[in-house]
Design a protein around this motif. Sequence first.
Motif, PDB file in Angstrom:
ATOM      1  N   ARG A 153       0.819  -1.215   0.000  1.00  0.00           N
ATOM      2  CA  ARG A 153       0.000   0.000   0.000  1.00  0.00           C
ATOM      3  C   ARG A 153       0.852   1.264   0.000  1.00  0.00           C
ATOM      4  NH1 ARG A 153      -3.045  -3.357   3.290  1.00  0.00           N
ATOM      5  NH2 ARG A 153      -2.265  -2.451   5.231  1.00  0.00           N
ATOM      6  N   TYR A 154       2.054   1.131   0.542  1.00  0.00           N
ATOM      7  CA  TYR A 154       2.939   2.289   0.428  1.00  0.00           C
ATOM      8  C   TYR A 154       3.281   2.591  -1.018  1.00  0.00           C
ATOM      9  CZ  TYR A 154       3.890   3.549   5.222  1.00  0.00           C
ATOM     10  OH  TYR A 154       3.786   4.025   6.487  1.00  0.00           O
ATOM     11  N   TYR A 194       1.198   2.670  -3.284  1.00  0.00           N
ATOM     12  CA  TYR A 194       0.111   3.427  -3.900  1.00  0.00           C
ATOM     13  C   TYR A 194       0.518   4.891  -4.084  1.00  0.00           C
ATOM     14  CZ  TYR A 194      -2.962  -0.524  -2.602  1.00  0.00           C
ATOM     15  OH  TYR A 194      -3.541  -1.754  -2.456  1.00  0.00           O
ATOM     16  N   ARG A 195       1.041   5.436  -3.024  1.00  0.00           N
ATOM     17  CA  ARG A 195       1.275   6.866  -3.037  1.00  0.00           C
ATOM     18  C   ARG A 195       2.480   7.246  -3.876  1.00  0.00           C
ATOM     19  NH1 ARG A 195       3.483   8.385   3.001  1.00  0.00           N
ATOM     20  NH2 ARG A 195       5.496   7.350   2.841  1.00  0.00           N
ATOM     21  N   VAL A 196       3.309   6.243  -4.179  1.00  0.00           N
ATOM     22  CA  VAL A 196       4.417   6.543  -5.074  1.00  0.00           C
ATOM     23  C   VAL A 196       4.135   6.025  -6.479  1.00  0.00           C
ATOM     24  CG1 VAL A 196       6.146   6.674  -3.281  1.00  0.00           C
ATOM     25  CG2 VAL A 196       5.637   4.481  -4.316  1.00  0.00           C
ATOM     26  N   ASN A 197       2.904   5.647  -6.677  1.00  0.00           N
ATOM     27  CA  ASN A 197       2.452   5.296  -8.024  1.00  0.00           C
ATOM     28  C   ASN A 197       3.202   4.138  -8.641  1.00  0.00           C
ATOM     29  OD1 ASN A 197       0.595   7.452  -7.945  1.00  0.00           O
ATOM     30  ND2 ASN A 197       2.260   8.874  -8.449  1.00  0.00           N
ATOM     31  N   ARG A 225      -1.308   0.017  -7.726  1.00  0.00           N
ATOM     32  CA  ARG A 225      -2.635   0.370  -7.248  1.00  0.00           C
ATOM     33  C   ARG A 225      -3.439  -0.897  -7.089  1.00  0.00           C
ATOM     34  NH1 ARG A 225      -7.439   1.485 -11.056  1.00  0.00           N
ATOM     35  NH2 ARG A 225      -6.679   0.906 -13.120  1.00  0.00           N
ATOM     36  N   SER A 257      10.726   7.699  -4.042  1.00  0.00           N
ATOM     37  CA  SER A 257       9.798   8.699  -3.519  1.00  0.00           C
ATOM     38  C   SER A 257       9.574   9.827  -4.516  1.00  0.00           C
ATOM     39  CB  SER A 257      10.318   9.271  -2.204  1.00  0.00           C
ATOM     40  OG  SER A 257      11.550   9.920  -2.427  1.00  0.00           O
ATOM     41  N   ARG A 271       6.302  10.195  -6.367  1.00  0.00           N
ATOM     42  CA  ARG A 271       5.118  10.852  -5.815  1.00  0.00           C
ATOM     43  C   ARG A 271       4.712  12.045  -6.662  1.00  0.00           C
ATOM     44  NH1 ARG A 271       6.102  10.730   0.618  1.00  0.00           N
ATOM     45  NH2 ARG A 271       8.029   9.794  -0.072  1.00  0.00           N
ATOM     46  N   LYS A 302      -5.042   5.334 -14.433  1.00  0.00           N
ATOM     47  CA  LYS A 302      -5.734   5.789 -13.229  1.00  0.00           C
ATOM     48  C   LYS A 302      -7.219   5.976 -13.476  1.00  0.00           C
ATOM     49  CE  LYS A 302      -3.319   6.658  -9.412  1.00  0.00           C
ATOM     50  NZ  LYS A 302      -3.777   6.394  -8.047  1.00  0.00           N
TER      51      LYS A 302
END
Length: 558
Positions: free
Chosen positions: A421-422, A424-427, A430, A455, A458, A469
């Motif tokens: 899940r971490y 996710y935020r760094v694309n 998903r 990172s 992001r 997306k």
Amino acid sequence: MKRKIQKQENYIYNIKNLISAFIIKMKLLPIQLTPIQPGNTRNNDAPLHSPSSPATSTLLGQTSNGNANGIDHRLSLFNHSELIWRYGPLTFSSAAPPTYPPLDFKNHLPTNLGKHSFGVLILYVKFYNGNLYEKYSFRTCDPRLWNKEDVLGFLRWCEIEFDLPHFDVDLFQMNGKALCLLTKQDLGERCPGAGDLLYNVLRWLIRDGYSAGQHLPQSPVTPHFPITSPWCLPIPPTQEYSHVTSAPTTLHNSVTLSPAPSIDSQSGSPKQPDQSTSSAFSALPNGYRNGTNNSGSNQSDSEVDDSAENIHSPVSIPLASSTSSPPYSPRSLPKSSSNQIFFPSSENSSSSEPNTNGRLLWDFLQQLLNDSMQRYTNYITWKNRESGVFKIVDPPGLAKLWGIQKNHLSMNYDKMSRALRYYYRVNILRKVQGERHCYQFLRNPSELKSIKNISLLRQQMSPSLNHTKVKHEPLEENVDEDMGPTDLSMNQNSGSRLQSPAVIKENVDRFQFPQDLSISPMHLQVNMETRETFTRDNLSNSSNSMPPQIQIKIEDTS
DNA sequence: AACCCGGAAGGAGG
DNA sequence: ACCTCCTTCCGGGT
């Protein structure tokens, strides 16, 4: 007659593969392969698993009462060719020197070890024509019990198994206990480029070795480190096998497959195995070639194919069914466009790209997913390679593999999924909505590897990401043009020596008898009940009784 | 119950 | 000291 000999030779050939597989499965360290003479008939009604069986001393090659020739009479009890595996603590005493010339345990096993801390596995082979017996002995592989010679033997094994440059043995003049006290840095200084590997191997052996009170791992994902010692590599059959009965001396020379790691300092170090001989049995892990030394040197015009092969080419001592051809001969990977999206090639790889080598979770998953031999499909599999959608088939199993990879043995799916899940935020990833255990890669591996700092992702939204997306049917998506061939060759030049997923899985799955043991026309029976006794608990608890035993019976069904 | 989510704290390694 | 990449734990939601 010749056909019979040939059959017997093939039999030996297959048996040795079986032995290798068994060694791997049980994490044994083979130390010696010694022929024994065929036994004379002597009644011995003691069941194989009886605690009262006097077998122990016999197993150790010592003379027992009524057995002045050091012959194991029990072998003659059986009508068919048999393998008898035994495992148990070493209980010989210095007062009873072995009289079995080829099997000098006194000189081969440290006598100062506690008798409960040691075990020997002996294999007897009997051919029903009475011509040949062989005896194999193995020592358990807790590195803390090694002496200096064991350490050197282990290092030589590592050299071959992982295709490492030669170690400076002067830097390893220590026993196993001292070796285990070395830090990763220490090991790295002694063997540049392989410190991580050695460290991880030793940690693994210590952790999962024969520690008292611990159970043998039962999980299918528990790695079994390949103790496929080069000195126990099977050799092609030779006609000498047909003379073993009448010529003990010849027998001794001929049946010794390859040098045992000498623990006798006088006899020197174990020799390197004959590579030409061993190559048919053990494919060295090309993917673990020394990264700096081999950078580019082993790349050829078939670079793409080789790179992918090598990454997932762990040490292999294939079972009988696969000995007819080189187990990991180079071959072409699928080259359809659909395979090129998330199936990395080395074309885009450059030495400037960081080499993650499975240390990062996304990389680890990619390696599993893109395994050319599809060995991990029971753990994780593509649902749509083009769009990067994959499904975790066995969440706990995969988590355990990941935990092994990272040396976090308490890893579970909950924790691993948090790591996912971490992403996710760094694309990087998903979630595929509505589908359990389904995720989607939003970047291909080469793209990820080209980004030194994850990172940064992001802020860095790729066109493909924007594209994916907005859609919620990832399975139907096509990738963007920039999702070109990716790079699986990242391991090729790696300086890191973490155990690859391929090795982990290979070690777990390699030993799958009896299905995988196609000794035709032999039929293999495995007494699973007795195999159950082969646990660390039993190892530690049964030290004063008959060792637990494992019996593998091979019958000629022809 | 299993899965999924993301905050918080912290560790290992670089 | 700082950063990355998780690992571990957790409360809450589906």
